[in-house]
Motif scaffolding. Structure first.
Motif, PDB file in Angstrom:
ATOM      1  N   VAL A   1      44.719 -84.793 -36.133  1.00 18.42           N
ATOM      2  CA  VAL A   1      43.516 -84.930 -36.947  1.00 18.42           C
ATOM      3  C   VAL A   1      42.645 -83.704 -36.732  1.00 18.42           C
ATOM      4  O   VAL A   1      42.429 -83.291 -35.590  1.00 18.42           O
ATOM      5  CB  VAL A   1      42.725 -86.198 -36.540  1.00 18.42           C
ATOM      6  CG1 VAL A   1      41.460 -86.340 -37.378  1.00 18.42           C
ATOM      7  CG2 VAL A   1      43.588 -87.446 -36.671  1.00 18.42           C
ATOM      8  N   ALA A   2      42.173 -83.117 -37.820  1.00 14.72           N
ATOM      9  CA  ALA A   2      41.242 -81.987 -37.720  1.00 14.72           C
ATOM     10  C   ALA A   2      39.851 -82.466 -38.119  1.00 14.72           C
ATOM     11  O   ALA A   2      39.701 -83.189 -39.100  1.00 14.72           O
ATOM     12  CB  ALA A   2      41.687 -80.859 -38.640  1.00 14.72           C
ATOM     13  N   ILE A   3      38.844 -82.058 -37.355  1.00  9.82           N
ATOM     14  CA  ILE A   3      37.448 -82.335 -37.706  1.00  9.82           C
ATOM     15  C   ILE A   3      36.812 -81.028 -38.145  1.00  9.82           C
ATOM     16  O   ILE A   3      36.835 -80.046 -37.404  1.00  9.82           O
ATOM     17  CB  ILE A   3      36.665 -82.908 -36.510  1.00  9.82           C
ATOM     18  CG1 ILE A   3      37.352 -84.153 -35.960  1.00  9.82           C
ATOM     19  CG2 ILE A   3      35.237 -83.233 -36.917  1.00  9.82           C
ATOM     20  CD1 ILE A   3      36.641 -84.753 -34.754  1.00  9.82           C
ATOM     21  N   THR A   4      36.278 -81.032 -39.357  1.00 11.48           N
ATOM     22  CA  THR A   4      35.633 -79.825 -39.875  1.00 11.48           C
ATOM     23  C   THR A   4      34.207 -80.160 -40.304  1.00 11.48           C
ATOM     24  O   THR A   4      33.818 -81.329 -40.334  1.00 11.48           O
ATOM     25  CB  THR A   4      36.384 -79.261 -41.102  1.00 11.48           C
ATOM     26  OG1 THR A   4      36.287 -80.212 -42.158  1.00 11.48           O
ATOM     27  CG2 THR A   4      37.845 -79.003 -40.797  1.00 11.48           C
ATOM     28  N   GLY A   5      33.463 -79.132 -40.660  1.00 13.01           N
ATOM     29  CA  GLY A   5      32.091 -79.328 -41.123  1.00 13.01           C
ATOM     30  C   GLY A   5      31.217 -78.201 -40.617  1.00 13.01           C
ATOM     31  O   GLY A   5      31.599 -77.481 -39.699  1.00 13.01           O
ATOM     32  N   PRO A   6      30.017 -78.055 -41.197  1.00 15.80           N
ATOM     33  CA  PRO A   6      29.146 -76.937 -40.835  1.00 15.80           C
ATOM     34  C   PRO A   6      28.688 -76.993 -39.384  1.00 15.80           C
ATOM     35  O   PRO A   6      28.692 -78.044 -38.754  1.00 15.80           O
ATOM     36  CB  PRO A   6      27.955 -77.088 -41.786  1.00 15.80           C
ATOM     37  CG  PRO A   6      28.040 -78.459 -42.332  1.00 15.80           C
ATOM     38  CD  PRO A   6      29.458 -78.892 -42.247  1.00 15.80           C
ATOM     39  N   SER A   7      28.292 -75.846 -38.871  1.00 20.86           N
ATOM     40  CA  SER A   7      27.784 -75.754 -37.503  1.00 20.86           C
ATOM     41  C   SER A   7      26.624 -76.736 -37.321  1.00 20.86           C
ATOM     42  O   SER A   7      25.762 -76.847 -38.182  1.00 20.86           O
ATOM     43  CB  SER A   7      27.319 -74.322 -37.255  1.00 20.86           C
ATOM     44  OG  SER A   7      27.166 -74.116 -35.888  1.00 20.86           O
ATOM     45  N   GLY A   8      26.642 -77.463 -36.210  1.00 23.37           N
ATOM     46  CA  GLY A   8      25.561 -78.392 -35.909  1.00 23.37           C
ATOM     47  C   GLY A   8      25.729 -79.791 -36.484  1.00 23.37           C
ATOM     48  O   GLY A   8      24.856 -80.644 -36.314  1.00 23.37           O
ATOM     49  N   CYS A   9      26.847 -80.058 -37.156  1.00 21.97           N
ATOM     50  CA  CYS A   9      27.004 -81.361 -37.812  1.00 21.97           C
ATOM     51  C   CYS A   9      27.472 -82.454 -36.846  1.00 21.97           C
ATOM     52  O   CYS A   9      27.556 -83.620 -37.213  1.00 21.97           O
ATOM     53  CB  CYS A   9      27.954 -81.267 -39.004  1.00 21.97           C
ATOM     54  SG  CYS A   9      29.671 -80.998 -38.550  1.00 21.97           S
ATOM     55  N   GLY A  10      27.806 -82.072 -35.611  1.00 23.85           N
ATOM     56  CA  GLY A  10      28.143 -83.090 -34.614  1.00 23.85           C
ATOM     57  C   GLY A  10      29.596 -83.115 -34.178  1.00 23.85           C
ATOM     58  O   GLY A  10      30.008 -84.012 -33.448  1.00 23.85           O
ATOM     59  N   LYS A  11      30.367 -82.120 -34.578  1.00 20.77           N
ATOM     60  CA  LYS A  11      31.805 -82.112 -34.255  1.00 20.77           C
ATOM     61  C   LYS A  11      32.063 -82.109 -32.746  1.00 20.77           C
ATOM     62  O   LYS A  11      32.831 -82.926 -32.250  1.00 20.77           O
ATOM     63  CB  LYS A  11      32.477 -80.877 -34.875  1.00 20.77           C
ATOM     64  CG  LYS A  11      32.305 -80.738 -36.369  1.00 20.77           C
ATOM     65  CD  LYS A  11      33.044 -79.526 -36.920  1.00 20.77           C
ATOM     66  CE  LYS A  11      32.514 -78.173 -36.438  1.00 20.77           C
ATOM     67  NZ  LYS A  11      31.139 -77.868 -36.888  1.00 20.77           N
ATOM     68  N   SER A  12      31.419 -81.182 -32.044  1.00 17.76           N
ATOM     69  CA  SER A  12      31.661 -81.084 -30.598  1.00 17.76           C
ATOM     70  C   SER A  12      31.153 -82.337 -29.887  1.00 17.76           C
ATOM     71  O   SER A  12      31.779 -82.816 -28.934  1.00 17.76           O
ATOM     72  CB  SER A  12      30.956 -79.860 -30.017  1.00 17.76           C
ATOM     73  OG  SER A  12      31.423 -78.699 -30.650  1.00 17.76           O
ATOM     74  N   THR A  13      30.029 -82.842 -30.351  1.00 19.36           N
ATOM     75  CA  THR A  13      29.490 -84.069 -29.754  1.00 19.36           C
ATOM     76  C   THR A  13      30.492 -85.206 -29.889  1.00 19.36           C
ATOM     77  O   THR A  13      30.755 -85.936 -28.927  1.00 19.36           O
ATOM     78  CB  THR A  13      28.158 -84.441 -30.442  1.00 19.36           C
ATOM     79  OG1 THR A  13      27.248 -83.358 -30.290  1.00 19.36           O
ATOM     80  CG2 THR A  13      27.562 -85.707 -29.841  1.00 19.36           C
ATOM     81  N   LEU A  14      31.072 -85.342 -31.064  1.00 17.49           N
ATOM     82  CA  LEU A  14      32.056 -86.407 -31.283  1.00 17.49           C
ATOM     83  C   LEU A  14      33.284 -86.201 -30.388  1.00 17.49           C
ATOM     84  O   LEU A  14      33.786 -87.154 -29.776  1.00 17.49           O
ATOM     85  CB  LEU A  14      32.464 -86.431 -32.762  1.00 17.49           C
ATOM     86  CG  LEU A  14      33.502 -87.487 -33.148  1.00 17.49           C
ATOM     87  CD1 LEU A  14      33.009 -88.894 -32.835  1.00 17.49           C
ATOM     88  CD2 LEU A  14      33.859 -87.363 -34.631  1.00 17.49           C
ATOM     89  N   LEU A  15      33.738 -84.958 -30.306  1.00 15.71           N
ATOM     90  CA  LEU A  15      34.894 -84.667 -29.452  1.00 15.71           C
ATOM     91  C   LEU A  15      34.585 -85.020 -27.981  1.00 15.71           C
ATOM     92  O   LEU A  15      35.423 -85.589 -27.281  1.00 15.71           O
ATOM     93  CB  LEU A  15      35.271 -83.185 -29.561  1.00 15.71           C
ATOM     94  CG  LEU A  15      36.664 -82.847 -29.064  1.00 15.71           C
ATOM     95  CD1 LEU A  15      37.684 -83.113 -30.165  1.00 15.71           C
ATOM     96  CD2 LEU A  15      36.759 -81.408 -28.604  1.00 15.71           C
ATOM     97  N   ASN A  16      33.382 -84.693 -27.561  1.00 13.58           N
ATOM     98  CA  ASN A  16      32.994 -85.004 -26.180  1.00 13.58           C
ATOM     99  C   ASN A  16      32.933 -86.506 -25.918  1.00 13.58           C
ATOM    100  O   ASN A  16      33.287 -86.967 -24.829  1.00 13.58           O
ATOM    101  CB  ASN A  16      31.650 -84.355 -25.846  1.00 13.58           C
ATOM    102  CG  ASN A  16      31.753 -82.840 -25.768  1.00 13.58           C
ATOM    103  OD1 ASN A  16      32.851 -82.285 -25.697  1.00 13.58           O
ATOM    104  ND2 ASN A  16      30.622 -82.164 -25.803  1.00 13.58           N
ATOM    105  N   LEU A  17      32.488 -87.275 -26.905  1.00 13.57           N
ATOM    106  CA  LEU A  17      32.460 -88.733 -26.735  1.00 13.57           C
ATOM    107  C   LEU A  17      33.870 -89.292 -26.710  1.00 13.57           C
ATOM    108  O   LEU A  17      34.198 -90.153 -25.887  1.00 13.57           O
ATOM    109  CB  LEU A  17      31.669 -89.411 -27.868  1.00 13.57           C
ATOM    110  CG  LEU A  17      30.184 -89.062 -27.989  1.00 13.57           C
ATOM    111  CD1 LEU A  17      29.548 -89.927 -29.075  1.00 13.57           C
ATOM    112  CD2 LEU A  17      29.457 -89.275 -26.666  1.00 13.57           C
ATOM    113  N   LEU A  18      34.720 -88.792 -27.592  1.00 16.99           N
ATOM    114  CA  LEU A  18      36.103 -89.279 -27.644  1.00 16.99           C
ATOM    115  C   LEU A  18      36.852 -88.940 -26.362  1.00 16.99           C
ATOM    116  O   LEU A  18      37.713 -89.689 -25.917  1.00 16.99           O
ATOM    117  CB  LEU A  18      36.826 -88.690 -28.861  1.00 16.99           C
ATOM    118  CG  LEU A  18      36.428 -89.320 -30.195  1.00 16.99           C
ATOM    119  CD1 LEU A  18      36.854 -88.448 -31.367  1.00 16.99           C
ATOM    120  CD2 LEU A  18      37.038 -90.715 -30.342  1.00 16.99           C
ATOM    121  N   GLY A  19      36.513 -87.811 -25.756  1.00 19.88           N
ATOM    122  CA  GLY A  19      37.177 -87.389 -24.534  1.00 19.88           C
ATOM    123  C   GLY A  19      36.504 -87.893 -23.272  1.00 19.88           C
ATOM    124  O   GLY A  19      36.850 -87.461 -22.180  1.00 19.88           O
ATOM    125  N   ALA A  20      35.552 -88.793 -23.408  1.00 25.33           N
ATOM    126  CA  ALA A  20      34.847 -89.377 -22.263  1.00 25.33           C
ATOM    127  C   ALA A  20      34.161 -88.308 -21.411  1.00 25.33           C
ATOM    128  O   ALA A  20      33.986 -88.473 -20.210  1.00 25.33           O
ATOM    129  CB  ALA A  20      35.801 -90.210 -21.399  1.00 25.33           C
TER     130      ALA A  20
END
Ligand code: ADP
Ligand code: ADP
Length: 231
Positions: free
Chosen positions: A34-53
């Motif tokens: 699964v790829a997560i895309t979207g503009p800078s600041g839209c929350g991608k890294s935050t979501l990845l960090n939550l998914l990765g505990a």
């Protein structure tokens, strides 16, 4: 049926007025990419960090094989054993050689003898085409080589899932292609699931699914070709 599932997660950073995620749900199945895309600041890294505990949601829950992460008391161990991480800036330890860097996560994994750790590190370095550089420190390696060492390190404990944040962000197109080819091979051979945050359409197109985010929400979740076509 989901390996990892975020259920309506919200996240606001303590100092921030910005709500980084506002009710995001997203699942990754066994072996899926699964790829997560979207503009800078839209929350991608935050979501990845939550998914990765690596971080916790303010509300909502993340499930691993149906088990809520919030109930686990062994998160560090869980993370080290089940999930491999690859970042844009490799986070290799500068004083350690490639073979030592690859062994670092093994100390959180199932107990191995020093000999077994060393052997496993050598075979992982071979897998990423880096056995000839095992004794080199990060500063002695090119950026493409560093990312391949980081990839070997991510596999140290045979994870079922790789989380990657802009894994090709610092690489030229040739090295990026090499890392993407490696990821594809690893997924096939090891039945790895892959969740990758990326700005790159090349990376997104190689995924089974593309999730597009905007302002802390999922805008679109579908097969790769369709999602990239609507850019
Ligand atoms: P990109 O969109 O390329 O991921 P960002 O500028 O959004 O780059 O963020 C890079 C990293 O910096 C994020 O993963 C986040 O952890 C951190 N970061 C982003 N914004 C802030 C902020 N306002 N305060 C502190 N750290 C931040
Ligand atoms: P992306 O990865 O899509 O660029 P991020 O998840 O890094 O987005 O950031 C989402 C929002 O949260 C942004 O507005 C960013 O500035 C903010 N943010 C990210 N990390 C932090 C942090 N550690 N502290 C405060 N704000 C942050």
């Amino acid at each position: 049926e989901y390996l990892l599932f975020a259920d309506r997660v919200h996240k606001t950073y303590p100092d921030g007025k910005v709500r980084a995620l506002t009710g995001v749900s997203l699942g990754v199945r066994m072996g899926e990419s699964v790829a997560i895309t979207g503009p800078s600041g839209c929350g991608k890294s935050t979501l990845l960090n939550l998914l990765g505990a690596l971080d916790r949601p303010d509300s909502g829950e993340v499930y691993f094989r149906g088990e809520p992460l919030s109930k686990r008391r062994d998160l560090d161990r869980f993370r080290a054993r089940q999930i491999g991480f690859v970042f844009q800036s490799f986070f290799l330890l500068p004083t350690l050689t490639a073979r030592e860097n690859v062994q670092v996560p093994m100390f959180e994994g199932p107990p191995l003898s020093a000999h077994a750790r060393a052997k496993k590190a050598e075979s992982l370095l071979e897998l990423v085409g880096m056995s000839g550089r095992a004794g080199h420190r990060p500063a002695q390696l090119s950026v493409g080589e560093r990312q391949r060492v980081a990839l070997a390190r991510a596999l140290a404990n045979d994870p079922v899932l790789l989380l990657a944040d802009e894994p090709t962000g610092n690489l030229d197109s040739e090295n990026a292609a090499r890392v993407l080819d490696l990821l594809a091979t690893l997924r096939q051979d090891r039945k790895l699931a892959l969740l990758v945050v990326t700005h790159s359409p090349d990376v997104a197109l190689r995924a089974d699914r593309v999730v597009r985010m905007k302002d802390g929400q999922v805008l679109l979740d579908g097969v790769a070709a369709a999602a990239v076509a609507t850019r």
